[in-house]
Design a protein around this motif. Sequence first.
Motif, PDB file in Angstrom:
ATOM      1  N   HIS A 116       1.289  -2.044  -6.334  1.00  0.00           N
ATOM      2  CA  HIS A 116       0.275  -1.261  -5.615  1.00  0.00           C
ATOM      3  C   HIS A 116      -0.943  -1.158  -6.519  1.00  0.00           C
ATOM      4  O   HIS A 116      -0.889  -0.538  -7.582  1.00  0.00           O
ATOM      5  CB  HIS A 116       0.788   0.135  -5.277  1.00  0.00           C
ATOM      6  CG  HIS A 116      -0.309   1.055  -4.799  1.00  0.00           C
ATOM      7  ND1 HIS A 116      -0.746   1.064  -3.494  1.00  0.00           N
ATOM      8  CD2 HIS A 116      -1.075   1.959  -5.470  1.00  0.00           C
ATOM      9  CE1 HIS A 116      -1.726   1.941  -3.374  1.00  0.00           C
ATOM     10  NE2 HIS A 116      -1.947   2.494  -4.554  1.00  0.00           N
ATOM     11  N   ASP A 131       0.864  -1.170   0.000  1.00  0.00           N
ATOM     12  CA  ASP A 131       0.000   0.000   0.000  1.00  0.00           C
ATOM     13  C   ASP A 131       0.904   1.224   0.000  1.00  0.00           C
ATOM     14  O   ASP A 131       1.507   1.565   1.022  1.00  0.00           O
ATOM     15  CB  ASP A 131      -0.906  -0.024   1.232  1.00  0.00           C
ATOM     16  CG  ASP A 131      -1.859   1.174   1.280  1.00  0.00           C
ATOM     17  OD1 ASP A 131      -1.754   2.069   0.410  1.00  0.00           O
ATOM     18  OD2 ASP A 131      -2.711   1.207   2.189  1.00  0.00           O
ATOM     19  N   GLY A 158       0.252   4.217   0.031  1.00  0.00           N
ATOM     20  CA  GLY A 158      -0.210   5.274   0.911  1.00  0.00           C
ATOM     21  C   GLY A 158       0.069   5.012   2.373  1.00  0.00           C
ATOM     22  O   GLY A 158       0.010   5.923   3.200  1.00  0.00           O
ATOM     23  N   ASP A 159       0.385   3.765   2.723  1.00  0.00           N
ATOM     24  CA  ASP A 159       0.651   3.393   4.119  1.00  0.00           C
ATOM     25  C   ASP A 159       1.678   2.266   4.146  1.00  0.00           C
ATOM     26  O   ASP A 159       1.395   1.152   4.579  1.00  0.00           O
ATOM     27  CB  ASP A 159      -0.656   2.960   4.801  1.00  0.00           C
ATOM     28  CG  ASP A 159      -0.473   2.713   6.294  1.00  0.00           C
ATOM     29  OD1 ASP A 159       0.498   3.246   6.872  1.00  0.00           O
ATOM     30  OD2 ASP A 159      -1.289   1.977   6.878  1.00  0.00           O
ATOM     31  N   PRO A 160       2.900   2.545   3.686  1.00  0.00           N
ATOM     32  CA  PRO A 160       3.904   1.475   3.558  1.00  0.00           C
ATOM     33  C   PRO A 160       4.478   1.071   4.904  1.00  0.00           C
ATOM     34  O   PRO A 160       4.532   1.853   5.843  1.00  0.00           O
ATOM     35  CB  PRO A 160       4.968   2.103   2.661  1.00  0.00           C
ATOM     36  CG  PRO A 160       4.873   3.564   2.962  1.00  0.00           C
ATOM     37  CD  PRO A 160       3.425   3.846   3.227  1.00  0.00           C
ATOM     38  N   SER A 161       4.935  -0.182   4.979  1.00  0.00           N
ATOM     39  CA  SER A 161       5.571  -0.707   6.189  1.00  0.00           C
ATOM     40  C   SER A 161       7.021  -1.049   5.891  1.00  0.00           C
ATOM     41  O   SER A 161       7.310  -1.816   4.971  1.00  0.00           O
ATOM     42  CB  SER A 161       4.830  -1.960   6.672  1.00  0.00           C
ATOM     43  OG  SER A 161       5.632  -2.708   7.561  1.00  0.00           O
ATOM     44  N   ARG A 221      -1.095  -6.124   9.713  1.00  0.00           N
ATOM     45  CA  ARG A 221      -0.991  -5.224  10.857  1.00  0.00           C
ATOM     46  C   ARG A 221      -1.438  -5.939  12.117  1.00  0.00           C
ATOM     47  O   ARG A 221      -2.567  -6.448  12.184  1.00  0.00           O
ATOM     48  CB  ARG A 221      -1.836  -3.974  10.625  1.00  0.00           C
ATOM     49  CG  ARG A 221      -1.630  -2.898  11.691  1.00  0.00           C
ATOM     50  CD  ARG A 221      -2.481  -1.673  11.409  1.00  0.00           C
ATOM     51  NE  ARG A 221      -2.118  -1.041  10.164  1.00  0.00           N
ATOM     52  CZ  ARG A 221      -1.091  -0.219   9.999  1.00  0.00           C
ATOM     53  NH1 ARG A 221      -0.321   0.068  11.046  1.00  0.00           N
ATOM     54  NH2 ARG A 221      -0.827   0.320   8.830  1.00  0.00           N
TER      55      ARG A 221
END
Length: 330
Positions: A224, A197, A199-202, A299
């Motif tokens: 993505h 993602d 927009g919300d990378p880890s 998550r």
Amino acid sequence: MPTPVMAGVDGSAESFAAAEWAAREAVRRERPLLLLHARNWHPRRADGEPADAAQRQLARRALRRAEERVRRACPAVQLSDEQVEGPASAALLSAADRADLLVLGSRGLSGFTGFLVGSVTLAVVAKATCPVVLVRAGEEAADEDLPAEEGSAAEGSAAEGSAEAESAEAESAEDGSAVGEGASDRVGHRDVVLGLDAGDPSDEVIEFAFEAARLRGARLRVLHAWQPPSAFELGPGDVALADKPQQGREWRGFLSAVLQVWRDKYPGVEVVECVPQDKASTALIRAASAAGLLVVGHRLAERPVGPRTGPVTHAVIHHVGCPVAVVPHP
């Protein structure tokens, strides 16, 4: 002593495939391999009472068979085994706290691509603090390699995709075709595919995927998937009808910016960026059809209704045929 790669062993064909995959991964990571068997738990048995002799014998037999297969497949691996008492999900989760990586077998669906994933596996994936890799029965070392003719075709396809991207960026951004660097150096290993993602990378998930690609000498395909917002999601100040090629280019720009620091850290890893307009689960299942490994994030969060893996992770671990790594992150 380095933390081990662990493999759950229960005597099934899928657990033996998982043990062999784990052995290859342990050699790559220069870590020991620990084969783990969780014995059945009997809540009526008094605390401290010795486990039933038959149960111990079955566990020993399963571990011995797994050891024999591992030593044939990877004679160089540093190998040990352990029996723990269940329930299985609790025992595996406890073991995962001291593992670098936990590998579990999942039964392949006969005649279909994908896994049959039981409640124990789902519980472990949802709550494990280390990455968990699911491997289906029949997975072999050769499955990570491209046939020679396929490798050549992939090289041509990647080079063509890069040329098209330079001449028709808008079209490639819309349809999700690959844009990569160094396509002429294509190696004979199947891609590692990372679902990300933008927009919300880890960082944990990205690092795992880059390291997996580096260890294999494989190309990393980062995907993505995006969908245009609906009219209900647009605020009064938003541009309501931005054209799709422009949206695709914007997402590609986000993805490239996220990955730049990792490209610098792993200069030897060839990276291909894909930004298809599609549902994330659909795009990942399609991209993983020719992959050697799929990496997705999960998550970690406490949920009142029990452990959940999220819709995208849930979909891919049921429908993707290659090994799937689920990497936990905050």
